[in-house]
Design a protein around this motif. Structure first.
Motif, PDB file in Angstrom:
ATOM      1  N   GLY A 256       0.836  -1.208   0.000  1.00  0.00           N
ATOM      2  CA  GLY A 256       0.000   0.000   0.000  1.00  0.00           C
ATOM      3  C   GLY A 256       0.862   1.246   0.000  1.00  0.00           C
ATOM      4  O   GLY A 256       0.507   2.265   0.593  1.00  0.00           O
TER       5      GLY A 256
ATOM      6  N   GLY B 231       1.755   4.790   3.579  1.00  0.00           N
ATOM      7  CA  GLY B 231       2.725   3.958   2.853  1.00  0.00           C
ATOM      8  C   GLY B 231       3.647   4.793   1.978  1.00  0.00           C
ATOM      9  O   GLY B 231       4.842   4.504   1.846  1.00  0.00           O
TER      10      GLY B 231
ATOM     11  N   ASP C 110       1.897  -1.687  -4.480  1.00  0.00           N
ATOM     12  CA  ASP C 110       0.517  -1.213  -4.315  1.00  0.00           C
ATOM     13  C   ASP C 110      -0.341  -1.884  -5.376  1.00  0.00           C
ATOM     14  O   ASP C 110       0.157  -2.244  -6.442  1.00  0.00           O
ATOM     15  CB  ASP C 110       0.444   0.316  -4.482  1.00  0.00           C
TER      16      ASP C 110
ATOM     17  N   ILE D 259      -8.043  -0.796   3.942  1.00  0.00           N
ATOM     18  CA  ILE D 259      -9.186   0.022   3.532  1.00  0.00           C
ATOM     19  C   ILE D 259     -10.104   0.215   4.733  1.00  0.00           C
ATOM     20  O   ILE D 259      -9.955  -0.457   5.756  1.00  0.00           O
ATOM     21  CB  ILE D 259     -10.004  -0.637   2.388  1.00  0.00           C
TER      22      ILE D 259
ATOM     23  N   ILE E 236      -8.633  -7.854   2.848  1.00  0.00           N
ATOM     24  CA  ILE E 236      -7.530  -6.886   2.681  1.00  0.00           C
ATOM     25  C   ILE E 236      -6.828  -6.629   4.014  1.00  0.00           C
ATOM     26  O   ILE E 236      -5.603  -6.744   4.115  1.00  0.00           O
ATOM     27  CB  ILE E 236      -8.055  -5.561   2.071  1.00  0.00           C
TER      28      ILE E 236
ATOM     29  N   TYR F  84     -14.099  -2.332  10.381  1.00  0.00           N
ATOM     30  CA  TYR F  84     -12.710  -1.872  10.457  1.00  0.00           C
ATOM     31  C   TYR F  84     -12.101  -2.278  11.807  1.00  0.00           C
ATOM     32  O   TYR F  84     -10.995  -2.822  11.869  1.00  0.00           O
ATOM     33  CB  TYR F  84     -12.708  -0.350  10.278  1.00  0.00           C
TER      34      TYR F  84
ATOM     35  N   PRO G 272      -2.160   4.059  14.728  1.00  0.00           N
ATOM     36  CA  PRO G 272      -2.372   5.509  14.730  1.00  0.00           C
ATOM     37  C   PRO G 272      -3.845   5.883  14.897  1.00  0.00           C
ATOM     38  O   PRO G 272      -4.737   5.113  14.530  1.00  0.00           O
ATOM     39  CB  PRO G 272      -1.875   5.929  13.335  1.00  0.00           C
TER      40      PRO G 272
ATOM     41  N   PRO H  10      -5.518  10.409   2.147  1.00  0.00           N
ATOM     42  CA  PRO H  10      -6.744  10.314   1.334  1.00  0.00           C
ATOM     43  C   PRO H  10      -7.797   9.377   1.927  1.00  0.00           C
ATOM     44  O   PRO H  10      -8.977   9.489   1.613  1.00  0.00           O
ATOM     45  CB  PRO H  10      -6.224   9.781  -0.013  1.00  0.00           C
TER      46      PRO H  10
HETATM   47  N1  LIG Z   1      -5.298   7.553   7.710  1.00  0.00           N
HETATM   48  C1  LIG Z   1      -5.701   7.206   8.907  1.00  0.00           C
HETATM   49  O1  LIG Z   1      -6.339   7.995   9.608  1.00  0.00           O
HETATM   50  C2  LIG Z   1      -5.375   5.858   9.468  1.00  0.00           C
HETATM   51  C3  LIG Z   1      -5.542   5.659  10.846  1.00  0.00           C
HETATM   52  C4  LIG Z   1      -5.261   4.402  11.375  1.00  0.00           C
HETATM   53  C5  LIG Z   1      -4.791   3.401  10.565  1.00  0.00           C
HETATM   54  N2  LIG Z   1      -4.636   3.614   9.230  1.00  0.00           N
HETATM   55  C6  LIG Z   1      -4.179   2.494   8.420  1.00  0.00           C
HETATM   56  O2  LIG Z   1      -3.009   2.867   7.720  1.00  0.00           O
HETATM   57  C7  LIG Z   1      -2.907   2.108   6.518  1.00  0.00           C
HETATM   58  C8  LIG Z   1      -2.680   3.042   5.354  1.00  0.00           C
HETATM   59  O3  LIG Z   1      -3.784   3.903   5.252  1.00  0.00           O
HETATM   60  P1  LIG Z   1      -3.726   5.334   4.541  1.00  0.00           P
HETATM   61  O4  LIG Z   1      -4.419   6.278   5.434  1.00  0.00           O
HETATM   62  O5  LIG Z   1      -2.365   5.618   4.074  1.00  0.00           O
HETATM   63  O6  LIG Z   1      -4.735   5.041   3.307  1.00  0.00           O
HETATM   64  P2  LIG Z   1      -4.648   5.426   1.761  1.00  0.00           P
HETATM   65  O7  LIG Z   1      -6.004   5.118   1.231  1.00  0.00           O
HETATM   66  O8  LIG Z   1      -4.089   6.792   1.584  1.00  0.00           O
HETATM   67  O9  LIG Z   1      -3.581   4.378   1.189  1.00  0.00           O
HETATM   68  C9  LIG Z   1      -3.831   3.012   1.177  1.00  0.00           C
HETATM   69  C10 LIG Z   1      -3.102   2.382   0.005  1.00  0.00           C
HETATM   70  O10 LIG Z   1      -3.359   0.983   0.036  1.00  0.00           O
HETATM   71  C11 LIG Z   1      -3.606   0.546  -1.281  1.00  0.00           C
HETATM   72  N3  LIG Z   1      -4.412  -0.666  -1.276  1.00  0.00           N
HETATM   73  C12 LIG Z   1      -5.739  -0.787  -1.045  1.00  0.00           C
HETATM   74  N4  LIG Z   1      -6.118  -2.064  -1.207  1.00  0.00           N
HETATM   75  C13 LIG Z   1      -4.993  -2.760  -1.524  1.00  0.00           C
HETATM   76  C14 LIG Z   1      -4.739  -4.114  -1.815  1.00  0.00           C
HETATM   77  N5  LIG Z   1      -5.729  -5.028  -1.830  1.00  0.00           N
HETATM   78  N6  LIG Z   1      -3.466  -4.487  -2.081  1.00  0.00           N
HETATM   79  C15 LIG Z   1      -2.470  -3.581  -2.086  1.00  0.00           C
HETATM   80  N7  LIG Z   1      -2.660  -2.263  -1.860  1.00  0.00           N
HETATM   81  C16 LIG Z   1      -3.912  -1.868  -1.569  1.00  0.00           C
HETATM   82  C17 LIG Z   1      -4.318   1.711  -1.956  1.00  0.00           C
HETATM   83  O11 LIG Z   1      -4.196   1.633  -3.377  1.00  0.00           O
HETATM   84  C18 LIG Z   1      -3.588   2.896  -1.357  1.00  0.00           C
HETATM   85  O12 LIG Z   1      -2.493   3.275  -2.152  1.00  0.00           O
HETATM   86  C19 LIG Z   1      -4.216   1.299   6.415  1.00  0.00           C
HETATM   87  O13 LIG Z   1      -3.996  -0.008   6.907  1.00  0.00           O
HETATM   88  C20 LIG Z   1      -5.154   2.053   7.335  1.00  0.00           C
HETATM   89  O14 LIG Z   1      -6.171   1.232   7.853  1.00  0.00           O
HETATM   90  C21 LIG Z   1      -4.914   4.823   8.672  1.00  0.00           C
END
Ligand SMILES: NC(=O)c1ccc[n+]([C@@H]2O[C@H](COP(=O)([O-])OP(=O)(O)OC[C@H]3O[C@@H](n4cnc5c(N)ncnc54)[C@H](O)[C@@H]3O)[C@@H](O)[C@H]2O)c1
Length: 274
Positions: free
Chosen positions: A13, A19, A37, A90, A110, A152, A182, A188
């Motif tokens: 990701g 990521g 990704d 996701i 996922i 989630y 986090p 996004p």
């Molecule tokens: N942003 C937040 O507030 C937050 C908080 C807690 C945890 N997280 C976790 O952090 C991680 C990253 O989230 P983010 O905020 O950067 O989201 P993001 O949507 O900006 O990025 C996620 C990336 O994962 C990729 N992705 C989705 N499905 C996939 C698959 N099946 N195989 C490979 N890649 C895939 C997407 O194409 C995208 O580039 C996630 O696990 C999310 O649950 C995010």
């Protein structure tokens, strides 16, 4: 984390958000990074920004065989695997009674299997090496209630359990395991909503609701910097930012307080949705 061109890191990701920031920060420390990704264009753009040592590949973490082959190839090319960041994930949100089974399956595939595939590919390799660090991304929603984000929360609690248990198993064999939890981070994901095929009318506004639950979104660059510092110290459960860490500790002593605050945020969000 030391400056060393020999050190390698595989990121899932890596095309967006955490990521992406992680891939850039690891590259800035001189590491050789594989940015993977499901969205190849996004991964390629990040790898270019990371510099000449980074590579990009298309990888869907739901595909166990593809995950195994990609990680093994990366390790073989570079002669070692120091870090695996199982970061891809996701969100799916809404009232539990409105969420179809297919949506639950999608997020489990996922967020749970995606992480597990990375672990099962990297761990045996790291055992053979006698070193390595597995970093799984869960969430603050993996450590407490996250109403309207129940699918989630289900997956992120599973990632915490996987990681804290494996950490103990792996420690005496030279392999480190950490789980990243986090609160809301400025990426996004906060605005992307549910996957298009799942129209869930009770879905909350993630940005607004998470802010009410856990405070305003934190900078992704700061979050990644603090994550890397915590990994240097081989921390187990890494909760960021500091205010979320305090809320987590408080919630362990006073779970009823967290429940009460969550209920109040939920009531407000339900009013705002309707
Ligand atoms: N942003 C937040 O507030 C937050 C908080 C807690 C945890 N997280 C976790 O952090 C991680 C990253 O989230 P983010 O905020 O950067 O989201 P993001 O949507 O900006 O990025 C996620 C990336 O994962 C990729 N992705 C989705 N499905 C996939 C698959 N099946 N195989 C490979 N890649 C895939 C997407 O194409 C995208 O580039 C996630 O696990 C999310 O649950 C995010």
């Amino acid at each position: 984390m030391s400056m060393n061109a020999n050190i390698t890191a595989f990121v899932t990701g890596g095309g967006s958000g955490i990521g992406k920031a992680l891939s850039l920060a690891l590259s800035a420390r001189g590491m050789t990074v594989c940015v993977s990704d499901v969205n190849l264009n996004a991964a390629q753009a990040v790898a270019v920004a990371c510099g000449p040592r980074a590579t990009a590949i298309a990888l869907d973490v739901c595909d166990a065989e593809a995950v195994k082959v990609s990680i093994e190839r990366f390790a073989a090319t570079n002669g070692r695997l120091d870090y695996i960041f199982n970061n891809a994930g996701i969100g799916i949100a809404g009232e539990t009674s409105d969420i179809p089974l297919e949506a639950w399956r999608r997020i489990v595939d996922i967020n749970i299997y995606g992480v597990l595939h990375g672990v099962l590919a990297a761990y045996p390799m790291m055992l053979k090496q006698g070193y390595g660090h597995i970093v799984n991304t869960a969430s603050l929603a993996g450590l407490g209630p996250a109403p309207l984000f129940t699918p989630y929360a289900l997956t992120k609690h599973a990632v915490v359990g996987l990681s804290t248990s494996l950490r103990v198993e792996a420690a005496s064999r030279g392999v480190r395991v950490s789980v990243f939890c986090p609160a809301a981070i400025e990426t996004p994901l906060l605005d992307s909503g549910n996957p298009e095929e799942f129209k869930i009318s009770s879905a909350p506004d993630a940005r607004r609701f998470l802010t009410a639950l856990a405070g305003p979104p934190y900078s992704v660059e700061k979050c990644v910097k603090e994550l890397l510092e915590a990994l240097d110290k081989n921390k187990s459960i890494i909760v960021l930012p500091a205010r979320a860490r305090m809320a987590w500790h408080l919630g362990r002593w006073f779970p009823a307080l967290v429940e009460m605050m969550s209920r109040s945020a939920l009531a407000n969000e339900r009013k705002a949705i309707n």
